[in-house]
Design a protein around this motif. Sequence first.
Motif, PDB file in Angstrom:
ATOM      1  N   GLY A  10      -1.893   2.906  -6.133  1.00 23.05           N
ATOM      2  CA  GLY A  10      -4.020   3.622  -5.294  1.00 23.05           C
ATOM      3  C   GLY A  10      -3.480   4.145  -3.957  1.00 23.05           C
ATOM      4  N   ALA A  11      -3.455   3.933  -3.246  1.00 22.40           N
ATOM      5  CA  ALA A  11      -2.707   4.151  -1.948  1.00 22.40           C
ATOM      6  C   ALA A  11      -2.321   6.247  -2.420  1.00 22.40           C
ATOM      7  N   TYR A  12      -0.857   6.474  -2.490  1.00 23.21           N
ATOM      8  CA  TYR A  12      -0.676   7.316  -2.642  1.00 23.21           C
ATOM      9  C   TYR A  12      -1.492   8.876  -3.837  1.00 23.21           C
ATOM     10  N   ALA A  13      -2.111   8.127  -4.609  1.00 25.03           N
ATOM     11  CA  ALA A  13      -2.849   8.343  -5.244  1.00 25.03           C
ATOM     12  C   ALA A  13      -3.613   8.930  -4.932  1.00 25.03           C
ATOM     13  N   MET A  14      -4.483   8.365  -3.903  1.00 26.62           N
ATOM     14  CA  MET A  14      -5.424   8.422  -2.855  1.00 26.62           C
ATOM     15  C   MET A  14      -5.237   9.858  -1.249  1.00 26.62           C
ATOM     16  N   TRP A  15      -4.303   9.316  -1.149  1.00 21.71           N
ATOM     17  CA  TRP A  15      -3.598  10.436   0.205  1.00 21.71           C
ATOM     18  C   TRP A  15      -3.630  11.835  -1.012  1.00 21.71           C
TER      19      TRP A  15
END
Length: 296
Positions: A10-15
Amino acid sequence: MRTGLLFGAGAYAMWGLFPAFFPLLKPAGAVEVLAHRIIWSFVLMVVVVAAVRRFGDLRQISGRVWLLLTAAAALISVNWLIYVYAVNNGHVVDAALGYFINPLVSIALGLVIFREKLNRWQVGALVIALAAVVVLTVDVGSPPLIGLGLALSFGLYGAVKKLVPTDPRVSVGVEAGLAAPFAVAYVVVLQLTGHATFTDHGAQHVVLMVLAGVLTALPLLLFAAAAQRLRMVTLGLLFYLTPAMQLSWGVLVGHEAMPPARWLGFGLIWVALLVFTVDAVRGARADRRVPQASRM
């Protein structure tokens, strides 16, 4: 572990989706966007720290840690500024390059700052990455400043955070709080001089500017949660999701130029990352075998 993977992805996809979001904030410039990212992420982090009842941690922060957090706030602000400028000015591929080489920059910083010893695999990865930078420099006619700036600022930010013992939620809030007075002052000056865009482009623009702060803090919180649940190797492998998404956006949506020399430079970076990844996986497997052997 499944929860950790969800948090990390979730974190990396948002970035990775940031290149789609920040152009929506135009005509706001990079510095104005940065100021609002800081202000609204600070507001969100105050709510988060209050919700987890960690305000008492502030009394336990030493003078040395305050200095480290100040340095972290400056470094992440520089990183955000470079990134917003890159995305809003057609340099998404250059930004992706920065995050592809970030793990390799972290290795180099470990050698220089923490006197860590490098094995042959890591030395090989750094040599290949250096060759890639040379190829990209020759192709463009100048060093890839955006990519190097992003990689160095985020790599140094990680190095500073390595020395900070404070709870990640508190430290992220403190970093935003340290930068918030400067951000507020800048926004006030913009408003008074008539150069601000915040209140002059409708309610949608106001919502998007506030959302920029939320989208700044939220992936950091997801990343902190993932870091508590996943092995570093897994977290490192997930990291590649972000620059891969950014590169795809820059090439397929932004139609940024990718001449053969640029593909060669990126190819060398990917080879370096492959060497780095294989070494990291080998090291993780060896670490797991040691405790098993000690119990026998």
